[in-house]
Enzyme design. Structure first.
Site, PDB file in Angstrom:
ATOM      1  N   ASP A 282      -9.793   4.864  -2.644  1.00  0.00           N
ATOM      2  CA  ASP A 282      -8.674   5.366  -3.445  1.00  0.00           C
ATOM      3  C   ASP A 282      -9.246   5.947  -4.746  1.00  0.00           C
ATOM      4  O   ASP A 282     -10.470   6.076  -4.885  1.00  0.00           O
ATOM      5  CB  ASP A 282      -7.635   4.252  -3.700  1.00  0.00           C
TER       6      ASP A 282
ATOM      7  N   TYR B 156      -6.248   6.469   4.463  1.00  0.00           N
ATOM      8  CA  TYR B 156      -6.494   5.436   3.459  1.00  0.00           C
ATOM      9  C   TYR B 156      -5.736   4.152   3.795  1.00  0.00           C
ATOM     10  O   TYR B 156      -6.313   3.055   3.768  1.00  0.00           O
ATOM     11  CB  TYR B 156      -6.101   5.938   2.053  1.00  0.00           C
TER      12      TYR B 156
ATOM     13  N   GLU C  32       0.830  -1.213   0.000  1.00  0.00           N
ATOM     14  CA  GLU C  32       0.000   0.000   0.000  1.00  0.00           C
ATOM     15  C   GLU C  32       0.861   1.258   0.000  1.00  0.00           C
ATOM     16  O   GLU C  32       0.536   2.238  -0.666  1.00  0.00           O
ATOM     17  CB  GLU C  32      -0.955   0.012   1.206  1.00  0.00           C
TER      18      GLU C  32
END
Ligand code: SF4
Length: 355
Positions: free
Chosen positions: A153, A135, A52
């Site tokens: 996203d 996020y 990520e």
């Protein structure tokens, strides 16, 4: 904007998407696919976290080789936490956004020193880690720990804008699209669901020419019904990026060693090795790092950062063994690898190598 939930309840949309995901999930090196997940296999939080962070601002295709190299060399968060800073920065070279590499190390060390080498499971504690923003915390909590966090996203924003035919431009639309994503996030298999929406955005509901004919949400999609999918999401016009100028000095000693300088930890390309040079501004001040006969290359190195374009004048010189630099240090040829330089510095090197 139409209220789709009148036509297809959130639970039906989630179930349709999960069924699609079970058949079409992308095979990604950091992912535990739906079949294995169904057998109770959990993703490794270290690998999900690493992927990520690497995926922020870039694509799966760009990240894969870096991810493989990192996990081969540092297979656990403990191994990464114990790595030399310079080695990690060098391994990150080319991926851009170098502050993330420094924060990556910081985060690995916090996980090891303050959490016994285990990633926290809850969203709030994940958020306290360096480099882990809203996020990323939501993505780790959902994907690894099946916590029904709302993961949004760019892919998810696009899918939500189209599903609801939402015409408010980004970034103003962000909270609206997040609310829409929240309304659809199920309690059942939230980790698979989060990855399913991302996959839908990456493979079917793509920015250009979405493949609506293959989409599991087509019958509920307001943009498809209105024929507006190609225009969405709307985006506020971008500000023009300014152009900054700079000068870099590539000094080579007669034994082949190159004069390099580690950049300060704070600021752009912080902590990375690079060529000594001027400031980057509208009118940079020349700052040769060693006395030499400098030759100016006819071509400039050009690079675009998030907030500006950069044009670098490249100067080269050959210097004798006994000349000392005022900045930086000579790196012997066997220890020098252009691949360890950030992209803009490598562009300058490539120009100097050509001529
Ligand atoms: S029908 Fe088309 S526009 Fe709507 S969500 Fe699916 S791919 Fe996207």
């Amino acid at each position: 904007m139409s209220d789709l939930r009148e036509h297809a309840p959130a639970s039906v949309l989630a179930a349709d998407l999960l069924e699609w995901y079970d058949r079409n999930a992308r095979a990604l090196p950091w992912r535990v696919g739906p079949a294995a997940r169904g057998r109770g296999i959990r993703p490794d939080p270290y690998r999900v976290w690493l992927s990520e962070i690497m995926l922020q601002q870039t694509t799966v295709a760009a990240v894969k080789a870096y991810y493989e190299a990192f996990t081969t060399r540092w297979p656990t968060v403990q191994a990464l936490a114990a790595a030399e800073d310079g080695d990690v920065m060098a391994a990150w070279a080319g991926l851009g956004y170098y502050a993330r590499a420094r924060n990556l190390l910081k985060c690995a060390r916090v996980v090891v020193d303050e959490h016994g080498g285990r990633f926290p499971e809850d969203h709030a504690t994940l958020l306290t880690l360096p480099v882990v923003g809203r996020y990323t915390a939501a993505a780790i909590a959902a994907i690894v720990f099946d916590d029904p966090q709302v993961v949004v996203d760019g892919n998810v924003e696009r899918v939500m804008a189209r599903l609801h035919d939402e015409h408010t431009p980004l970034p103003q639309a962000k909270p609206i699209l997040t609310d829409m994503a929240a309304a659809l996030t199920p309690d059942d298999r939230p980790g698979c669901y989060a990855q399913a929406v991302m996959d839908l955005g990456a493979t079917i509901c793509t920015p250009k020419r979405p493949a609506c004919g293959l989409c599991p949400w087509r019958r509920s999609c307001a943009a498809w019904a209105a024929g507006t999918q190609a225009e969405l999401p709307k985006k506020a016009p971008k500000k023009r990026k300014p152009t900054r100028l700079g000068i870099v000095y590539l000094a080579r000693r007669v034994d082949g060693a190159w004069l390099l300088e580690r950049r300060p930890d704070k600021g752009l390309l912080g902590g990375m090795l690079g060529w000594p040079g001027s400031d980057w501004s509208e009118a940079p001040t020349p700052a040769p790092p060693i006395r030499a006969e400098w030759r100016t290359l006819s071509e400039e190195a050009r690079h675009t950062f998030t907030h500006f374009h950069l044009r670098l004048v490249v100067k080269t010189a050959l210097v004798p063994m006994d000349r000392s630099p005022t900045r930086g240090e000579f790196i012997e040829l066997p220890d020098f690898s252009p691949a360890n330089l950030p992209t803009v510095m490598r562009k300058a090197f490539d120009l100097a190598s050509r001529g």
